[in-house]
Design an enzyme around this catalytic site. Structure first.
Site, PDB file in Angstrom:
ATOM      1  N   TYR A  75      12.849  35.434 -27.251  1.00  0.00           N
ATOM      2  CA  TYR A  75      11.405  36.084 -27.416  1.00  0.00           C
ATOM      3  C   TYR A  75      10.726  35.795 -26.066  1.00  0.00           C
ATOM      4  CZ  TYR A  75      12.365  34.615 -32.274  1.00  0.00           C
ATOM      5  OH  TYR A  75      12.813  34.399 -33.488  1.00  0.00           O
ATOM      6  N   GLY A  93      16.944  39.011 -44.552  1.00  0.00           N
ATOM      7  CA  GLY A  93      16.070  38.330 -45.633  1.00  0.00           C
ATOM      8  C   GLY A  93      14.674  39.196 -45.753  1.00  0.00           C
ATOM      9  N   ASP A  94      13.997  39.619 -44.872  1.00  0.00           N
ATOM     10  CA  ASP A  94      12.895  40.358 -45.003  1.00  0.00           C
ATOM     11  C   ASP A  94      12.831  41.418 -45.998  1.00  0.00           C
ATOM     12  OD1 ASP A  94      12.214  38.607 -42.726  1.00  0.00           O
ATOM     13  OD2 ASP A  94      12.719  40.054 -41.280  1.00  0.00           O
ATOM     14  N   TYR A 139      10.697  40.889 -28.560  1.00  0.00           N
ATOM     15  CA  TYR A 139      11.993  39.979 -28.573  1.00  0.00           C
ATOM     16  C   TYR A 139      13.117  40.905 -28.427  1.00  0.00           C
ATOM     17  CZ  TYR A 139      13.277  41.679 -33.618  1.00  0.00           C
ATOM     18  OH  TYR A 139      13.522  42.337 -34.546  1.00  0.00           O
TER      19      TYR A 139
HETATM   20  O1  LIG Z   1      12.194  35.884 -35.390  1.00  0.00           O
HETATM   21  C1  LIG Z   1      11.044  36.723 -35.445  1.00  0.00           C
HETATM   22  O2  LIG Z   1       9.832  36.154 -35.295  1.00  0.00           O
HETATM   23  C2  LIG Z   1      11.010  37.949 -35.897  1.00  0.00           C
HETATM   24  O3  LIG Z   1      10.116  38.190 -36.657  1.00  0.00           O
HETATM   25  C3  LIG Z   1      12.018  38.836 -35.575  1.00  0.00           C
HETATM   26  C4  LIG Z   1      12.920  39.482 -36.740  1.00  0.00           C
HETATM   27  O4  LIG Z   1      12.654  40.791 -37.036  1.00  0.00           O
HETATM   28  C5  LIG Z   1      12.807  38.630 -37.925  1.00  0.00           C
HETATM   29  O5  LIG Z   1      12.843  37.392 -37.516  1.00  0.00           O
HETATM   30  C6  LIG Z   1      14.262  38.807 -38.697  1.00  0.00           C
HETATM   31  O6  LIG Z   1      14.120  38.248 -39.778  1.00  0.00           O
HETATM   32  P1  LIG Z   1      15.311  37.969 -40.638  1.00  0.00           P
HETATM   33  O7  LIG Z   1      15.409  38.535 -41.995  1.00  0.00           O
HETATM   34  O8  LIG Z   1      15.300  36.231 -40.983  1.00  0.00           O
HETATM   35  O9  LIG Z   1      16.647  38.556 -39.900  1.00  0.00           O
END
Ligand SMILES: O=C(O)C(=O)C[C@H](O)[C@H](O)COP(=O)(O)O
Length: 296
Positions: free
Chosen positions: A100, A255-256, A87
């Site tokens: 993606y 968020g993670d 991604y």
């Molecule tokens: O979208 C996906 O599948 C991923 O895993 C990529 C990103 O690393 C996270 O989405 C980041 O997540 P946020 O904490 O929401 O910014």
């Protein structure tokens, strides 16, 4: 708890570098990001493990080396003849969006022959997200949900971030239905209000908390970007305001990282409001850096 088992997909990440049209390669994926920050915050005696499927190629091997070097135990339970997803982060004034290439990734097979979840017992925690469920074929999803049910019956707790990504789902209706299936297995729910309002039509942040409480979660922290987090526990509701952030360079993984700070804070015995504050503080450090994984 002696083991935090995070389940999902880690991809190759292309994150914007300083010079225009240049990107830095790394590894990331929402549940992996949480494992990464959890490892940094957790006491040494708590094992942080990552369950996924990878390929048999060099980049898959590099992910395994990277995972071990980060102190995370790789539970790479399948190695099909596929490779990692990819991604790319695109930034508009610090706010991230993603492109993606992950339709055929190895991780999509992670639950193809799943029976029980590896290495967990009473008191341990499993962490997964709506993205974990989104990438699985229907049969894999059913196997994973059944494994969660069995684990919970043995006293394992489940933490769940709905992490709504409509592009990964065949339709918004399927996304809503399966995400709430996941939510029904969650002891702790970690939704983000803006996405929940968009896709579930929640009129306010309390409506989001109510929906996850009705689904069965006992502890809910609703994130809302720089605005106060709504925490809901069996003892009642509380608001926790994040400290102001100077500049947002890249909001990816905020968020993670919050989830890691919150879950490890709870585990360390912090009062839930202080665990929320710890989550906010880590997220604030992460948004000051490009890419998902910041060396905090
Ligand atoms: O979208 C996906 O599948 C991923 O895993 C990529 C990103 O690393 C996270 O989405 C980041 O997540 P946020 O904490 O929401 O910014």
């Amino acid at each position: 708890m002696t083991r935090l088992l995070c389940i999902g997909e880690c991809m190759l990440e292309l994150a914007p570098a300083e010079a225009p049209e240049t990107f830095r390669a790394g590894f990331a994926g929402d549940t992996f990001n949480t494992a990464w920050y959890a490892r940094r915050l957790a006491p040494a005696g708590l094992e942080v493990a990552y369950m996924t499927a990878v390929g048999q190629d060099t980049v898959s091997e590099r992910l395994e080396v990277f995972t071990r070097a980060a102190g995370i135990v790789p539970d790479f339970i399948r190695r099909p003849d596929r490779t990692l997803g990819l991604y790319m982060i695109e930034l508009t004034e610090g706010e991230r969006s993603f492109a993606y290439w992950r339709g055929q990734s190895a991780a999509r097979t992670l639950a193809d022959d799943l029976d029980d979840l590896p290495g967990i017992g009473p008191g341990d925690m499993v962490y997964l997200s709506g993205i974990t469920l989104a990438i699985l074929p229907e049969a894999g999803r059913a196997r994973l949900l059944a494994a969660l049910d069995r684990a919970r019956a043995e006293g394992v707790r489940v933490a769940f971030d709905p992490n709504l990504r409509p592009r990964l789902w065949p339709s918004a209706d399927v996304m809503r239905a399966v995400v709430m299936e996941g939510a029904r297995r969650a002891d702790i729910a970690l939704p983000s209000f803006d996405d929940e309002a968009t896709w579930f039509g929640d009129s306010d942040i309390a409506a989001t908390a109510d929906r996850y409480a009705t689904a069965g979660a006992r502890m809910i922290a609703v994130k809302d970007g720089p605005r106060p987090v709504l925490l809901r526990t069996p003892d009642g509701a509380a608001w926790v305001a994040p400290r102001p952030v100077d500049q947002i360079v890249d909001s990816t993984a905020a968020g993670d990282a919050f989830n890691a700070g919150f879950l490890i804070g709870l585990e360390a015995g912090l009062p839930p409001t202080e665990a929320v504050q710890q989550g906010c503080d880590i997220a604030a450090k992460v948004v000051a850096r490009r890419g998902a994984l910041a060396d905090i």
